[in-house]
Motif scaffolding. Structure first.
Motif, PDB file in Angstrom:
ATOM      1  N   UNK A   1      -9.172  18.513   3.056  1.00  0.00           N
ATOM      2  CA  UNK A   1      -8.593  19.515   3.241  1.00  0.00           C
ATOM      3  C   UNK A   1      -7.030  18.999   2.493  1.00  0.00           C
ATOM      4  N   UNK A   2      -6.240  18.011   2.830  1.00  0.00           N
ATOM      5  CA  UNK A   2      -5.078  16.910   2.791  1.00  0.00           C
ATOM      6  C   UNK A   2      -5.747  15.797   1.226  1.00  0.00           C
ATOM      7  N   UNK A   3      -4.045  15.755   0.599  1.00  0.00           N
ATOM      8  CA  UNK A   3      -4.931  15.177   0.079  1.00  0.00           C
ATOM      9  C   UNK A   3      -4.877  13.721  -0.087  1.00  0.00           C
ATOM     10  N   UNK A   4      -5.955  12.635  -0.556  1.00  0.00           N
ATOM     11  CA  UNK A   4      -5.787  11.817   0.052  1.00  0.00           C
ATOM     12  C   UNK A   4      -5.627  10.438  -0.833  1.00  0.00           C
ATOM     13  N   UNK A   5      -5.128   8.997  -0.946  1.00  0.00           N
ATOM     14  CA  UNK A   5      -4.918   8.981  -2.036  1.00  0.00           C
ATOM     15  C   UNK A   5      -6.017   7.262  -2.553  1.00  0.00           C
ATOM     16  N   UNK A   6      -6.180   7.638  -3.907  1.00  0.00           N
ATOM     17  CA  UNK A   6      -7.490   6.992  -4.896  1.00  0.00           C
ATOM     18  C   UNK A   6      -6.599   5.661  -5.345  1.00  0.00           C
ATOM     19  N   UNK A   7      -7.638   4.784  -5.749  1.00  0.00           N
ATOM     20  CA  UNK A   7      -7.426   4.126  -5.946  1.00  0.00           C
ATOM     21  C   UNK A   7      -8.020   4.370  -7.087  1.00  0.00           C
ATOM     22  N   UNK A   8      -6.297   3.712  -8.531  1.00  0.00           N
ATOM     23  CA  UNK A   8      -5.731   4.286 -10.006  1.00  0.00           C
ATOM     24  C   UNK A   8      -7.153   3.334 -10.228  1.00  0.00           C
ATOM     25  N   UNK A   9      -7.140   1.649 -10.177  1.00  0.00           N
ATOM     26  CA  UNK A   9      -8.315   1.221 -10.619  1.00  0.00           C
ATOM     27  C   UNK A   9      -8.904   0.181  -9.618  1.00  0.00           C
ATOM     28  N   UNK A  10     -10.091   0.008 -10.654  1.00  0.00           N
ATOM     29  CA  UNK A  10     -11.352  -1.214  -9.687  1.00  0.00           C
ATOM     30  C   UNK A  10     -12.230  -0.486  -8.336  1.00  0.00           C
ATOM     31  N   UNK A  11     -12.251  -0.558  -8.004  1.00  0.00           N
ATOM     32  CA  UNK A  11     -13.754   0.636  -6.888  1.00  0.00           C
ATOM     33  C   UNK A  11     -13.083   1.703  -6.275  1.00  0.00           C
ATOM     34  N   UNK A  12     -13.706   2.739  -6.091  1.00  0.00           N
ATOM     35  CA  UNK A  12     -13.077   3.851  -5.442  1.00  0.00           C
ATOM     36  C   UNK A  12     -12.815   3.209  -4.160  1.00  0.00           C
ATOM     37  N   UNK A  13     -11.922   4.298  -3.533  1.00  0.00           N
ATOM     38  CA  UNK A  13     -10.918   4.174  -2.627  1.00  0.00           C
ATOM     39  C   UNK A  13     -10.504   5.125  -2.152  1.00  0.00           C
ATOM     40  N   UNK A  14     -10.526   5.710  -0.035  1.00  0.00           N
ATOM     41  CA  UNK A  14      -9.684   7.146  -0.022  1.00  0.00           C
ATOM     42  C   UNK A  14      -8.933   6.206   1.183  1.00  0.00           C
ATOM     43  N   UNK A  15      -7.477   6.844   1.003  1.00  0.00           N
ATOM     44  CA  UNK A  15      -7.059   6.346   2.166  1.00  0.00           C
ATOM     45  C   UNK A  15      -5.967   7.539   3.057  1.00  0.00           C
ATOM     46  N   UNK A  16      -5.413   7.362   3.795  1.00  0.00           N
ATOM     47  CA  UNK A  16      -4.771   8.719   4.165  1.00  0.00           C
ATOM     48  C   UNK A  16      -3.915   7.817   5.660  1.00  0.00           C
ATOM     49  N   UNK A  17      -2.572   8.580   5.966  1.00  0.00           N
ATOM     50  CA  UNK A  17      -2.586   7.697   7.182  1.00  0.00           C
ATOM     51  C   UNK A  17      -2.548   9.225   8.706  1.00  0.00           C
ATOM     52  N   UNK A  18      -2.508   8.278   9.290  1.00  0.00           N
ATOM     53  CA  UNK A  18      -2.976   9.318  10.580  1.00  0.00           C
ATOM     54  C   UNK A  18      -2.127   9.118  11.759  1.00  0.00           C
ATOM     55  N   UNK A  19      -1.199   9.872  13.383  1.00  0.00           N
ATOM     56  CA  UNK A  19      -1.172   9.012  14.258  1.00  0.00           C
ATOM     57  C   UNK A  19      -2.307   8.430  14.683  1.00  0.00           C
ATOM     58  N   UNK A  20      -1.497   6.941  15.734  1.00  0.00           N
ATOM     59  CA  UNK A  20      -2.264   6.446  16.150  1.00  0.00           C
ATOM     60  C   UNK A  20      -2.541   6.946  17.397  1.00  0.00           C
ATOM     61  N   UNK A  21      -3.132   8.261  17.994  1.00  0.00           N
ATOM     62  CA  UNK A  21      -4.324   8.073  19.267  1.00  0.00           C
ATOM     63  C   UNK A  21      -5.757   8.673  19.592  1.00  0.00           C
ATOM     64  N   UNK A  22      -5.608   8.975  20.037  1.00  0.00           N
ATOM     65  CA  UNK A  22      -8.061   9.157  19.995  1.00  0.00           C
ATOM     66  C   UNK A  22      -8.041  10.119  19.483  1.00  0.00           C
ATOM     67  N   UNK A  23      -6.932  10.831  19.780  1.00  0.00           N
ATOM     68  CA  UNK A  23      -7.290  12.692  18.905  1.00  0.00           C
ATOM     69  C   UNK A  23      -7.563  12.606  17.122  1.00  0.00           C
ATOM     70  N   UNK A  24      -7.604  11.281  16.308  1.00  0.00           N
ATOM     71  CA  UNK A  24      -7.460  11.160  14.785  1.00  0.00           C
ATOM     72  C   UNK A  24      -8.720  11.113  14.523  1.00  0.00           C
TER      73      UNK A  24
END
Length: 148
Positions: A5-28
Motif C-alpha cells: 500500500x505504501x510505495x517502497x524504494x526499489x534499487x535502481x540498478x543491481x539486485x532487487x531491493x525494497x526498503x521503507x522507514x518505520x518508527x522504531x517500536x514493537x508495533x512496527x
C-alpha cells in the motif's frame, strides 16, 4: 496481487531491493511482516514468507528494545538468485547484536537464537566510514530452494 500500500524504494540498478522507514517500536513488526510477505510474493518466493516474517519480527523487536532510535529502515534485498536478505538499519552503531543464551525462565533474550535457527546466516554491517560510522544493519539471509 500484492498489497504494497505504501510505495517502497526499489534499487535502481543491481539486485532487487525494497526498503521503507518505520518508527522504531514493537508495533512496527506487523508492517514489517506485511512488507516482507508482499516483496516475497512479487519475487514468487511465497514459500519463504513464514520464516522471513519471523525473522523480521525478531529484528524489529531487537531494534525497538536495544536502541534509542526513533526510526528504523527495513530492507528486503535479493543479493543473488539463491539468497534473500532481510535487514533492519538503525542509528545505534555502538549497540551490536550478541548471540547469547537465555535462562530457561527468562521472558526475553531469545530473539537472536530464533534468527540463528531460522536463517541460513546472519550478521551486521556498520554504515559510514572511519570515525563517521552513523549506524548499522542487522541482517539475516534465507536461501532460496531449487525448483523441483
Amino acid at each position: 496481487m500484492t498489497s504494497l500500500s505504501n510505495p517502497v524504494q526499489a534499487a535502481s540498478a543491481g539486485h532487487p531491493a525494497y526498503s521503507q522507514t518505520f518508527p522504531c517500536e514493537p508495533e512496527t513488526a506487523e508492517a514489517g511482516r506485511r512488507l516482507v510477505r508482499d516483496v516475497l510474493a512479487v519475487w514468487r518466493l511465497d514459500d519463504l514468507a513464514d520464516r522471513a516474517a519471523l525473522v523480521i519480527s525478531e529484528l524489529i523487536a531487537n531494534a525497538a528494545r536495544h536502541t534509542p532510535c526513533p526510526s528504523i529502515r527495513l530492507r528486503v534485498v535479493r543479493p543473488s538468485a539463491r539468497r534473500v536478505r532481510i535487514g533492519v538499519v538503525d542509528r545505534a552503531p555502538s549497540r551490536l547484536p550478541v548471540l547469547g543464551l537465555a535462562d530457561a525462565d527468562a521472558e526475553s533474550g531469545r530473539g537472536l537464537l530464533l534468527i540463528d535457527a531460522m536463517a541460513d546466516r546472519w550478521g551486521y554491517d556498520l554504515h559510514g566510514s572511519g570515525r563517521r560510522v552513523w549506524g548499522k544493519e542487522v541482517w539475516a539471509e534465507i536461501l532460496v530452494e531449487d525448483e523441483p
